[in-house]
Structures are given as C-alpha cells and as structure tokens.
Design a protein around this motif. Structure first.
Motif, PDB file in Angstrom:
ATOM      1  N   GLN A 103      -7.364  10.692   8.893  1.00 53.17           N
ATOM      2  CA  GLN A 103      -6.064  10.036   8.728  1.00 53.17           C
ATOM      3  C   GLN A 103      -5.896   8.836   9.656  1.00 53.17           C
ATOM      4  OE1 GLN A 103      -6.470  13.380   9.160  1.00 53.17           O
ATOM      5  NE2 GLN A 103      -5.039  14.229  10.642  1.00 53.17           N
ATOM      6  N   PHE A 104      -6.504   8.891  10.851  1.00 49.74           N
ATOM      7  CA  PHE A 104      -6.461   7.724  11.734  1.00 49.74           C
ATOM      8  C   PHE A 104      -7.288   6.578  11.151  1.00 49.74           C
ATOM      9  CE2 PHE A 104      -5.135  10.490  15.419  1.00 49.74           C
ATOM     10  CZ  PHE A 104      -3.977   9.786  15.706  1.00 49.74           C
TER      11      PHE A 104
ATOM     12  N   ILE B  63       0.858  -1.186   0.000  1.00 49.56           N
ATOM     13  CA  ILE B  63       0.000   0.000   0.000  1.00 49.56           C
ATOM     14  C   ILE B  63       0.888   1.228   0.000  1.00 49.56           C
ATOM     15  CG2 ILE B  63      -1.676   1.344   1.319  1.00 49.56           C
ATOM     16  CD1 ILE B  63      -2.907  -1.226   2.324  1.00 49.56           C
ATOM     17  N   LEU B  64       0.615   2.130  -0.932  1.00 45.32           N
ATOM     18  CA  LEU B  64       1.315   3.405  -1.044  1.00 45.32           C
ATOM     19  C   LEU B  64       0.258   4.493  -1.103  1.00 45.32           C
ATOM     20  CD1 LEU B  64       3.610   2.203  -3.937  1.00 45.32           C
ATOM     21  CD2 LEU B  64       4.501   2.836  -1.689  1.00 45.32           C
ATOM     22  N   THR B  65       0.302   5.462  -0.180  1.00 46.61           N
ATOM     23  CA  THR B  65      -0.799   6.423  -0.171  1.00 46.61           C
ATOM     24  C   THR B  65      -0.459   7.687   0.607  1.00 46.61           C
ATOM     25  OG1 THR B  65      -3.189   6.625   0.175  1.00 46.61           O
ATOM     26  CG2 THR B  65      -1.934   5.511   1.905  1.00 46.61           C
ATOM     27  N   ASN B  66      -1.191   8.740   0.298  1.00 46.15           N
ATOM     28  CA  ASN B  66      -1.160  10.003   1.032  1.00 46.15           C
ATOM     29  C   ASN B  66      -2.607  10.358   1.347  1.00 46.15           C
ATOM     30  OD1 ASN B  66      -0.814  12.578   2.022  1.00 46.15           O
ATOM     31  ND2 ASN B  66      -0.161  13.486   0.096  1.00 46.15           N
ATOM     32  N   PRO B  67      -3.144   9.851   2.473  1.00 46.04           N
ATOM     33  CA  PRO B  67      -4.571  10.045   2.779  1.00 46.04           C
ATOM     34  C   PRO B  67      -4.902  11.517   3.009  1.00 46.04           C
ATOM     35  CG  PRO B  67      -3.578   8.341   4.166  1.00 46.04           C
ATOM     36  CD  PRO B  67      -2.467   9.060   3.495  1.00 46.04           C
ATOM     37  N   PRO B  68      -6.184  11.878   2.858  1.00 47.00           N
ATOM     38  CA  PRO B  68      -6.595  13.264   3.124  1.00 47.00           C
ATOM     39  C   PRO B  68      -6.455  13.594   4.601  1.00 47.00           C
ATOM     40  CG  PRO B  68      -8.509  11.860   2.780  1.00 47.00           C
ATOM     41  CD  PRO B  68      -7.314  11.036   2.426  1.00 47.00           C
ATOM     42  N   PHE B  69      -6.115  14.854   4.887  1.00 45.26           N
ATOM     43  CA  PHE B  69      -5.969  15.302   6.265  1.00 45.26           C
ATOM     44  C   PHE B  69      -7.291  15.889   6.744  1.00 45.26           C
ATOM     45  CE2 PHE B  69      -1.269  16.443   5.185  1.00 45.26           C
ATOM     46  CZ  PHE B  69      -1.005  15.104   5.004  1.00 45.26           C
ATOM     47  N   GLY B  70      -7.436  15.992   8.061  1.00 37.32           N
ATOM     48  CA  GLY B  70      -8.618  16.635   8.631  1.00 37.32           C
ATOM     49  C   GLY B  70      -9.627  15.636   9.159  1.00 37.32           C
ATOM     50  N   THR B  71     -10.838  16.132   9.368  1.00 37.98           N
ATOM     51  CA  THR B  71     -11.895  15.300   9.937  1.00 37.98           C
ATOM     52  C   THR B  71     -12.956  15.019   8.891  1.00 37.98           C
ATOM     53  OG1 THR B  71     -13.053  17.270  10.712  1.00 37.98           O
ATOM     54  CG2 THR B  71     -11.578  16.189  12.276  1.00 37.98           C
ATOM     55  N   LYS B  72     -13.723  13.947   9.122  1.00 35.27           N
ATOM     56  CA  LYS B  72     -14.797  13.585   8.204  1.00 35.27           C
ATOM     57  C   LYS B  72     -15.862  14.672   8.225  1.00 35.27           C
ATOM     58  CE  LYS B  72     -17.464   9.496   6.864  1.00 35.27           C
ATOM     59  NZ  LYS B  72     -16.936   9.478   5.500  1.00 35.27           N
TER      60      LYS B  72
ATOM     61  N   LEU C 226       1.537  10.929   6.536  1.00 32.43           N
ATOM     62  CA  LEU C 226       0.592  11.303   7.586  1.00 32.43           C
ATOM     63  C   LEU C 226       1.086  12.557   8.306  1.00 32.43           C
ATOM     64  CD1 LEU C 226      -0.061   7.745   9.050  1.00 32.43           C
ATOM     65  CD2 LEU C 226      -1.740   9.141   7.833  1.00 32.43           C
ATOM     66  N   PRO C 227       0.173  13.410   8.784  1.00 30.62           N
ATOM     67  CA  PRO C 227       0.577  14.628   9.492  1.00 30.62           C
ATOM     68  C   PRO C 227       1.074  14.323  10.897  1.00 30.62           C
ATOM     69  CG  PRO C 227      -1.802  14.439   9.476  1.00 30.62           C
ATOM     70  CD  PRO C 227      -1.288  13.312   8.629  1.00 30.62           C
ATOM     71  N   ASP C 228       1.755  15.304  11.492  1.00 31.16           N
ATOM     72  CA  ASP C 228       2.369  15.114  12.802  1.00 31.16           C
ATOM     73  C   ASP C 228       1.386  14.670  13.875  1.00 31.16           C
ATOM     74  OD1 ASP C 228       4.850  15.766  11.859  1.00 31.16           O
ATOM     75  OD2 ASP C 228       5.199  17.447  13.230  1.00 31.16           O
ATOM     76  N   ASN C 229       0.125  15.164  13.816  1.00 31.09           N
ATOM     77  CA  ASN C 229      -0.790  14.858  14.913  1.00 31.09           C
ATOM     78  C   ASN C 229      -1.048  13.355  15.059  1.00 31.09           C
ATOM     79  OD1 ASN C 229      -2.575  15.188  12.424  1.00 31.09           O
ATOM     80  ND2 ASN C 229      -4.066  14.441  13.908  1.00 31.09           N
ATOM     81  N   VAL C 230      -0.904  12.595  13.969  1.00 29.80           N
ATOM     82  CA  VAL C 230      -1.087  11.144  14.041  1.00 29.80           C
ATOM     83  C   VAL C 230      -0.024  10.518  14.939  1.00 29.80           C
ATOM     84  CG1 VAL C 230      -1.011   9.011  12.689  1.00 29.80           C
ATOM     85  CG2 VAL C 230      -2.228  10.994  11.809  1.00 29.80           C
TER      86      VAL C 230
END
Length: 489
Positions: free
Chosen positions: A286-287, A258-267, A307-311
């Motif tokens: 992202q979680f 799996i290679l990916t850059n998921p969207p950041f933020g909340t649903k 993934l962003p730092d908050n993860v």
C-alpha cells in the motif's frame, strides 16, 4: 440493482450448485460462467462478429450433450489466439474446471432459459456486476479483496467530480468498479449528446486506464467494462494485465484523476517492487501504491485512495512517504471509514484525498479529518452500507474536487464533539507526521456479530508483525547495523 436484475443474478448464482459435485469452487464458477456468458451475451447484443465462426454460442448449443464438453474445451483454447483483441484477452490462458459433460449441458440449458430480453432492457452490465458482488460477498470465494463496496465507490466519485477532460486511472483495477462509476458520473452529469467528435473519441480511447495483475480478475474487469459500454481493449486505454509495482506500472500514462483501492499487505516473498521510480522502495504494497499515485498525477491532478490505518501511522519509511506526499501534494482530506464494510471485518480503512501541487514542496498547509468510524453501526450482513451513510460527509467535503483554499475556508470545524476537524501541517508534524487522528469517544458496542474469520485474523496479525520487523530493520539501518542480516537474506 432492479428486481428483475436481482432475480436473474440469483438464478445464475444457484447454478453454482450444479458444479459443486464437480469440485468447482465459487471463484472458478464465476470464471467458468464468464466464458459462457461472454458467448451468450455476444449473441444477445449482436456482437458475434468478434468471435470466429464455429466457436459461437449457437455452435456450442448445437452439439450433442455427449460431445459438448469436448467442443467447449477446444473452443476455449481456440479463442485464446483467435478473434478480436478483447476475445483473446478474456480467453487468455483459459481452461475449464468442469469434468462432467452433463454438468456443462445443464449450465448451457439453464443459461439459455433466462429472460434475456429483460436482462438487455435492464442492462447486462448491472447483471454481471451483480454476479461479481454476489461472489465478493461469499466469504468462501475469497473474492472480496477485489471488490470495493459500491456505495463507497459512488461517494468517492461524487466528491472527485470526473469531467470529460480527465484522464482517469485505477492502478489496482480489480473488476473495474471505479472506472465504471466514473463513466456513469460523466454521462449523468455531462452532456454526451453535445460532446464533439473529438470528445467522443477521447471518452472511448483516452479516458479510462487501469491495471490488474490477477488474470482471472482481469477477465472479469474486461467483461464488466464491455457490458457497461466501455471499450475495454482499445489502443492504449482500458484495463491492462500486469503488475503496477513493476515497470509495467511506470508505463501507465500520468493521470488527472486516480481512484483506487490498492491491495493490502506485503509483496509476495517480502521482495521490493521492481520499478525504479519510487523514492522509497518497500515491501509494503500500500505504501508503494500510494507513491505510484502521487507520482503518477499531473500537476493539478487529484486522487482518492482507500488505505488501511497502518499507512497513517507507521514510522521510518512510512513517515518519509507521508512527508513526501504532503510536500508534493495538498493532502486536504482524510475520511476515516467504518469498520466491517470490507470482506475482512477487522480491517480499518481510510480514504486519502489529495491534489498534486505545481511545486515539489510545502503543498499541504492543513488537513481535514472526517470521522465516519466512531459511533457507527456494526456493518455486515444485517446492516448494509448504503450511499446515505456518506451524505453528511459529501456535504461537508464541498463542491471543489481539488480541495482548494476557498472551499476549505468554507468548511466548518465541528470541534471535539463533531465529526469534521481541521489540523494544520504544523500540528501533524508535531504528531510525528502521523495522520491516525481520532478524538471522538466510540460508544458503539461490538455485539460480536460478523466477527472476522480466524484466517483473516491470522493474516492481519502477520501483516502487523511484518510491519514491525520492517520498522526494526529501518532503525538498524539508521544505526549502521544489520548489513550482515541483509546479506544472509
């Protein structure tokens, strides 16, 4: 991108000026251009048999300038329900933003003037991807969130080393950059001419899978894959239009890479994912994508996620997800990325590299952190990110894409003054399972160039506040409080 391709992309982009008076935005322009380029490129590549007679490029060009816009709009509606599966997907729910017949006629004329012979020689896929990158780099277009910098993609693919036996997935496919880069790697480092008929069939039909939930971006992805020689609408494989955080995502086949850059933020609306297989449902996208990835790997499968730092540091559900990840997978490497390489300059990101274990517990024994953030240039328009910036990391990572014990034993811990350090699972647990680990003093000066747009800063602040609220809710839940608040919502 070659000089020829660059010049053609520049000419295509300047055509946007024709649409400005028509009130067409950058993103709408690329959508409009995708429809027209598909018709034109089908003619140039001899694949017009997938388009019904009467609705092809020459048919459009043959109409009088006064009637061309009317015929064009009819063509868009017709192709949504007729033609090959790829045609129907690209023209799904299609409509034109062009209001003036003269505007469309000018576009058709200028597109026809381009040096299509050179474009075919250089590669139509590179041309289209160059156009997408141009759109991503234009702040007003808002498309940067769908485009990962190509040097980063190539570096991630290089250390993950795809093989012809892999089932490769990108659950947040965007315009298809990761899947295309993986395909390039397979062909450049394999022996396509020596592949068996079964391997050739697998490559075309059972290797590349993805999902994208924004319909216009899904269009771009299908077009991009097609022009790079990948079957983007076969039986089962290809990039599907859907929501990975719904049961549609559960239907994606388990992957070996799996290679990916998921969207950041909340649903949107702060709601939870509608799929039922996530152990830790949360509105933090992202979680959720992180859980999708480690649950969606076959035993022995590997993944690389931006993934962003908050993860790396959020508590409560975040800590539970990280602990679950380190139990089920060997999280062997974390790459701290430089700032300023994405459309939102203030976003700080990382790449997590992990391998799914054969068991469900205690798979992570040590994690290596490579700091490519401290004392790096301020990336932006003046200083472009290149593949060379990742050369030392790729060499330090080693040749084993699984991050196995042998390769880890050959890595060198550079200590507090170097960029690469080893941390045991016990040391990480003592940090509260936080992976936000930094040790280098960052002396790089912020010159103030390429500062985030005010809207980007506002969105980042909102995301931080939403994360803090969710953490407080988790604390209340642990204390047995907050039920009334949940009922009110």
């Amino acid at each position: 991108m070659t000089i020829v391709t660059h010049d053609i992309v520049a000419k295509l982009w300047t055509l946007c000026n024709l649409l400005k008076d028509d009130g067409v935005t950058y993103h709408q322009y690329v959508t409009e251009l995708t429809y027209l380029l598909f018709l034109k490129m089908a003619k140039e590549t001899g694949t017009e048999d997938q388009i019904p007679d009467g609705y092809r490029w020459d048919d459009l060009e043959a109409k009088s300038a006064a009637r061309r816009l009317e015929i064009y709009k009819v063509t868009l509606i017709h192709l949504e329900n007729h033609g090959s599966p790829l045609v129907r997907q690209i023209f799904g729910n299609a409509s034109s933003f062009i209001k003036k017949a003269a505007t469309l006629s000018a576009l058709v004329t200028e597109i026809d003037k381009l040096d299509w012979y050179s474009a075919r020689q250089e590669g139509l896929g590179d041309l289209y991807e160059g156009l997408l990158q141009k759109n991503a780099n234009e702040k007003k277009s808002g498309a940067g969130q769908y485009f990962t910098p190509r040097p980063l993609i190539d570096a991630m693919v290089a250390v993950m080393r795809p093989t012809i036996d892999d089932i490769i997935q990108d659950p947040a496919a965007g315009t298809g950059g990761f899947l295309i880069a993986a395909a390039h790697w397979l062909r450049a480092h394999g022996d396509p001419d020596g592949w068996t008929e079964a391997q050739q069939r697998k490559y075309r039909r059972n290797t590349f899978y993805g999902m994208e939930h924004v319909q216009d971006v899904h269009r771009f992805a299908l077009m991009n894959l097609m022009l790079h020689g990948l079957d983007s609408a076969p039986r089962g494989a290809g990039i599907r239009y859907g929501d990975t955080l719904s049961p549609e995502g559960q239907a994606l086949p388990r992957a070996t890479l799996i290679l990916t850059n998921p969207p950041f933020g909340t649903k949107k609306g702060g709601g939870l994912p509608t799929r039922t297989d996530l152990s830790f449902p949360t509105s933090n996208k992202q979680f959720c994508f992180l859980q999708h990835c480690y649950l969606g790997l076959k035993p022995g499968g590997r993944a690389a996620l931006v993934l962003p730092d908050n993860v790396l540091f959020e508590g409560n559900v975040g800590r539970s997800i990280r602990a679950d990840l380190m139990d089920k997978c060997d999280l062997h490497t974390v790459l701290r990325l430089p700032t300023g390489i994405f459309y939102a300059q203030g976003v700080k990101t990382n790449v997590l590299f992990f391998t799914r274990g054969e068991t469900q517990k205690d798979n992570t024994r040590e994690t290596w952190v490579y700091d490519l953030r401290a004392n790096m240039p301020q990336f932006g328009k003046r200083t472009q990110l290149t593949r060379e910036h990742f050369a030392d990391f790729e060499a330090a990572f080693g040749e084993d894409s699984l991050g196995g014990p042998q390769i880890l034993s050959r890595r060198e811990d550079t200590g507090e003054t170097g960029r690469f350090r080893r941390f045991t699972r016990e040391e990480i647990a003592a940090r509260g399972d936080s992976l936000d680990i930094a040790w280098l003093k960052d002396d790089s000066a912020d010159t103030g160039e390429d500062l985030p747009e005010p809207a980007v800063l506002a969105v980042a602040a909102m995301d931080e506040l939403e994360a803090a609220i969710e953490e407080l809710r988790g604390i209340l839940a642990e204390l047995g409080e907050g039920q009334e608040e949940e009922v009110v919502e």
